[in-house]
Design a protein around this motif. Structure first.
Motif, mmCIF file in Angstrom:
data_model
loop_
_atom_site.group_PDB
_atom_site.id
_atom_site.type_symbol
_atom_site.label_atom_id
_atom_site.label_comp_id
_atom_site.label_asym_id
_atom_site.label_seq_id
_atom_site.Cartn_x
_atom_site.Cartn_y
_atom_site.Cartn_z
ATOM 1 N N ALA A 136 0.761 -1.248 -0.047
ATOM 2 C CA ALA A 136 -0.089 0.111 0.065
ATOM 3 C C ALA A 136 0.838 1.312 -0.031
ATOM 4 C CB ALA A 136 -0.879 -0.059 0.947
ATOM 5 N N SER A 137 2.126 1.140 -0.126
ATOM 6 C CA SER A 137 2.991 2.218 -0.196
ATOM 7 C C SER A 137 2.756 3.428 -1.375
ATOM 8 C CB SER A 137 4.653 1.841 -0.202
ATOM 9 O OG SER A 137 4.839 1.235 1.114
ATOM 10 N N SER A 138 2.964 4.463 -1.089
ATOM 11 C CA SER A 138 2.818 5.337 -2.143
ATOM 12 C C SER A 138 3.943 5.458 -3.340
ATOM 13 C CB SER A 138 2.771 6.900 -1.580
ATOM 14 O OG SER A 138 4.015 7.392 -0.901
ATOM 15 N N GLN A 139 3.924 6.136 -4.143
ATOM 16 C CA GLN A 139 4.976 6.258 -5.527
ATOM 17 C C GLN A 139 6.020 7.078 -4.665
ATOM 18 O OE1 GLN A 139 4.285 7.576 -9.536
ATOM 19 N NE2 GLN A 139 4.907 9.645 -8.229
ATOM 20 N N ALA A 140 5.936 8.116 -3.921
ATOM 21 C CA ALA A 140 7.028 8.724 -3.242
ATOM 22 C C ALA A 140 7.904 8.062 -2.347
ATOM 23 C CB ALA A 140 6.423 9.930 -2.472
ATOM 24 N N GLU A 141 7.152 7.265 -1.668
ATOM 25 C CA GLU A 141 7.653 6.233 -0.769
ATOM 26 C C GLU A 141 8.616 5.178 -1.334
ATOM 27 O OE1 GLU A 141 4.604 6.430 2.978
ATOM 28 O OE2 GLU A 141 4.369 4.877 1.429
ATOM 29 N N ALA A 142 8.117 4.624 -2.356
ATOM 30 C CA ALA A 142 8.924 3.730 -3.557
ATOM 31 C C ALA A 142 10.011 4.439 -3.880
ATOM 32 C CB ALA A 142 8.065 3.009 -4.501
ATOM 33 N N ARG A 143 10.124 5.767 -4.383
ATOM 34 C CA ARG A 143 11.123 6.124 -5.000
ATOM 35 C C ARG A 143 12.122 6.527 -3.854
ATOM 36 N NH1 ARG A 143 8.429 10.503 -9.474
ATOM 37 N NH2 ARG A 143 7.490 8.788 -10.640
ATOM 38 N N VAL A 195 10.862 2.160 -7.551
ATOM 39 C CA VAL A 195 12.185 1.661 -6.718
ATOM 40 C C VAL A 195 13.407 2.062 -7.742
ATOM 41 C CG1 VAL A 195 13.441 0.036 -5.594
ATOM 42 C CG2 VAL A 195 10.857 0.172 -5.276
ATOM 43 N N ALA A 196 13.147 1.403 -9.116
ATOM 44 C CA ALA A 196 14.275 1.686 -9.974
ATOM 45 C C ALA A 196 14.434 3.140 -10.475
ATOM 46 C CB ALA A 196 13.867 0.910 -11.164
ATOM 47 N N LEU A 197 13.416 3.827 -10.416
ATOM 48 C CA LEU A 197 13.632 5.400 -10.834
ATOM 49 C C LEU A 197 14.150 6.051 -9.690
ATOM 50 C CD1 LEU A 197 13.011 7.910 -12.549
ATOM 51 C CD2 LEU A 197 10.680 7.842 -12.043
ATOM 52 N N GLY A 198 14.045 5.821 -8.583
ATOM 53 C CA GLY A 198 14.266 6.605 -7.339
ATOM 54 C C GLY A 198 16.044 6.217 -7.187
ATOM 55 N N LEU A 199 16.236 4.843 -7.389
ATOM 56 C CA LEU A 199 17.696 4.397 -7.457
ATOM 57 C C LEU A 199 18.528 5.192 -8.422
ATOM 58 C CD1 LEU A 199 18.721 0.988 -6.869
ATOM 59 C CD2 LEU A 199 19.765 2.323 -8.834
ATOM 60 N N ALA A 200 17.990 5.385 -9.493
ATOM 61 C CA ALA A 200 18.645 5.915 -10.606
ATOM 62 C C ALA A 200 18.913 7.291 -10.571
ATOM 63 C CB ALA A 200 17.977 5.877 -12.067
ATOM 64 N N LEU A 201 17.814 8.116 -10.002
ATOM 65 C CA LEU A 201 17.745 9.655 -9.837
ATOM 66 C C LEU A 201 18.866 9.925 -8.443
ATOM 67 C CD1 LEU A 201 13.971 10.627 -10.179
ATOM 68 C CD2 LEU A 201 15.946 10.890 -11.700
ATOM 69 N N ARG A 202 18.831 9.101 -7.597
ATOM 70 C CA ARG A 202 19.675 9.413 -6.449
ATOM 71 C C ARG A 202 21.113 8.979 -6.540
ATOM 72 N NH1 ARG A 202 22.684 10.926 -3.252
ATOM 73 N NH2 ARG A 202 22.599 11.273 -0.862
ATOM 74 N N GLY A 203 21.518 8.135 -7.523
ATOM 75 C CA GLY A 203 22.543 7.506 -7.923
ATOM 76 C C GLY A 203 23.419 8.504 -8.771
ATOM 77 N N TYR A 204 22.880 9.713 -9.153
ATOM 78 C CA TYR A 204 23.555 10.723 -9.643
ATOM 79 C C TYR A 204 25.067 11.023 -9.171
ATOM 80 C CZ TYR A 204 24.591 15.342 -11.947
ATOM 81 O OH TYR A 204 25.188 16.182 -12.474
#
Length: 526
Positions: free
Chosen positions: A85-92, A120-129
């Protein structure tokens, strides 16, 4: 350009967890059940960790890390709590926590059938900059971002483009990354092919964000107006129609306000027009960006402390460029034109002065009372040109325009001003959907008195009171009657003083995700 870490999607095979070197992460929908097939010692340690006070206190998107888990080849085992039930923001944010610690290792993530695996993949990619191109001794984190992976294939910037217009003796060259230093990520999911297809559009967004971050992070001796224009011209390879208007043509068009700002610099002023035509015959959405590649304040010179961050005063143009890159990569079914005014504001014998009176392309006269209120002069001419040439269905300008918006909203929200409630609501809704803070601020004729000039039609600054509002009120004078328009002041969100959920300290690329979502939701044809 910097590109996100390599991410591959593969079928679930829990037997690989024990022997995987590097880092292993498990996406858990419950702290009471441990998914995955772990060696018994590691499994027992993980169960104890999840039953501990820290484990029971985990909130969606948070994680626990066990170093050198017994019975596993991994350097670390990361337990990520992400209920269904997590939100998109929490997954990112969950993905971002993994992206922040990628280093040079190969990370294996067991996501299974989790519905938010793509976020999760998008959040990982963005923070991995990681923008470490000028560090001659790469750090462990410096291997996080590189070419390849989640992103669709596109041509990177040629090495010579990093050199700018500096003299040969002063040129900077970025060290080449070794292949062995590249981090990699493998996500084990139930439907790898399906998720890879869904991730395609997210990949385009991530590349656009990275493009914007790179531009904002670049030093001004590299990212001159000419180098900026060259990087945008290179996007012709993606299918964008790109043209550069140089000073003689700008003078012929009557862009005297824009040209005045840059006349004290050795770097020539330019306007770059980028067009993406994916929407048939519909009128385009126009995006206009302030591109002051360095802002000294001109004759009204800024204090020395913190002036090094004025390399980010082209942030609005950077966002427009990133959005146009994203639209081209994902082949958006919309017509969008991006226009950026590229100048440098320097003190020089030729620089414009307080007290000068300028005539804009529109024909209105402007008394200059502060040469550090230069961005609105650039935008005024480019906005008028955009309306005159393209007759857009709506127009949005973005700029790191005022320090006053930081006083009002801090670093959590961009300031949104608009003459159209529908357009404003669409922008705010898109920003909420993508987790980028934005807040609407007022416009009104009562503020016009603050920019009334004794000598000209208006003056370019109303002083400290309501500074961000009077700047927007100034821009509103260059919007035609009946033209839906919004101004977004991103001064507080383009380069905040600390890391954010999805970006390390430095440029955030704020606005690329919001405007791409806006185009998807409100301007694309079926």
């Amino acid at each position: 350009m910097t590109q996100p870490v390599e991410i591959n999607f593969t079928d679930v095979n829990a037997d690989l967890l024990a022997d995987h070197p590097g880092r292993v992460a498990l996406i858990l929908t419950s702290t009471d059940k441990l998914a995955g097939k772990l060696p018994r010692p590691a499994r027992e340690a993980a169960i104890r960790a999840l039953a501990s006070k820290a484990g029971k206190a985990l909130k969606p998107g948070q994680s626990l890390e066990l170093a050198f888990p017994a019975g596993m080849a991994a350097d670390a085992l990361v337990l990520v709590f992400l209920p269904n039930a997590s939100s998109q923001a929490e997954a990112r944010r969950a993905g971002a926590a993994l992206g922040a610690k990628l280093g040079r290792s190969h990370t294996l993530i067991l996501a299974g059938a989790h519905r938010l695996a793509g976020d999760v993949a998008l959040g990982l990619a963005l923070r991995g900059y990681d923008f470490s191109v000028y560090q001659t001794k790469p750090s462990e984190a410096g291997a996080t971002a590189q070419s390849g992976g989640l992103m669709p294939e596109s041509e990177g910037q040629a090495p010579d483009a990093l050199l700018g217009d500096a003299q040969a003796d002063d040129r900077l060259e970025a060290p080449a990354a070794e292949v062995s230093d590249k981090a990699r990520v493998t996500m084990m999911v139930k439907d790898p092919e399906g998720l890879a297809k869904v991730a395609g559009s997210a990949a385009a967004v991530a590349e656009g964000v990275f493009f914007t971050r790179d531009l904002v992070n670049e030093p001004a001796n590299v990212l001159t107006t000419s180098d900026f224009a060259d990087r945008l011209l290179a996007m012709r390879e993606l299918g964008l129609d790109v043209e550069v208007l140089d000073e003689p043509e700008l003078a012929k068009l009557g862009m005297r306000a824009l040209l005045a700002v840059g006349q004290g610099s050795e770097s020539p002023s330019k306007v770059v027009v980028m067009r993406w035509n994916g929407g048939g015959d519909q009128a385009p959405l126009a995006l206009v960006g302030k591109g002051v590649v360095f802002d000294t304040g001109g004759i009204s010179i800024k204090p020395g402390a913190g002036m090094e961050e004025m390399t980010m005063d082209m942030g609005g143009a950077g966002v427009v460029a990133g959005v146009m890159r994203t639209l081209a990569l994902r082949r958006a079914k919309a017509n969008v034109v991006g226009l950026v005014g590229l100048v440098e504001n320097m003190p020089d014998g030729r620089a414009y002065r307080p007290g000068d009176i300028l005539k804009s392309m529109k024909g209105d006269t402007i008394e200059v009372v502060n040469t550090d209120a230069e961005g609105r002069l650039v935008l005024a001419d480019v906005m008028w040109y955009a309306q005159d040439r393209f007759k857009p269905s709506a127009m949005i300008d973005l700029a790191t325009l005022t320090g006053a918006v930081i006083i009002a909203l801090g670093h959590d929200n961009a300031g949104v001003f608009s003459n159209d409630d529908t357009l404003s609501d669409q922008i705010l809704q898109a920003a909420r959907a993508e987790g980028e803070g934005a807040w609407r601020l007022p416009l009104g004729p009562s503020y016009d008195g603050l920019i009334k000039s004794r000598l000209a039609d208006m003056k370019n600054s109303g002083g400290r009171a309501a500074g961000s509002i009077t700047a927007a009120q100034f821009l509103a004078r260059f919007v035609r009657d009946g033209q839906p328009w919004a101004h977004i002041d991103i001064a507080g969100v383009a380069l905040p003083p600390a890391a954010t959920d999805l970006a390390p300290r430095g440029a955030t690329g704020w606005g690329v995700m919001t405007l791409d979502r806006l185009v998807r939701d409100s301007f694309e044809r079926p």
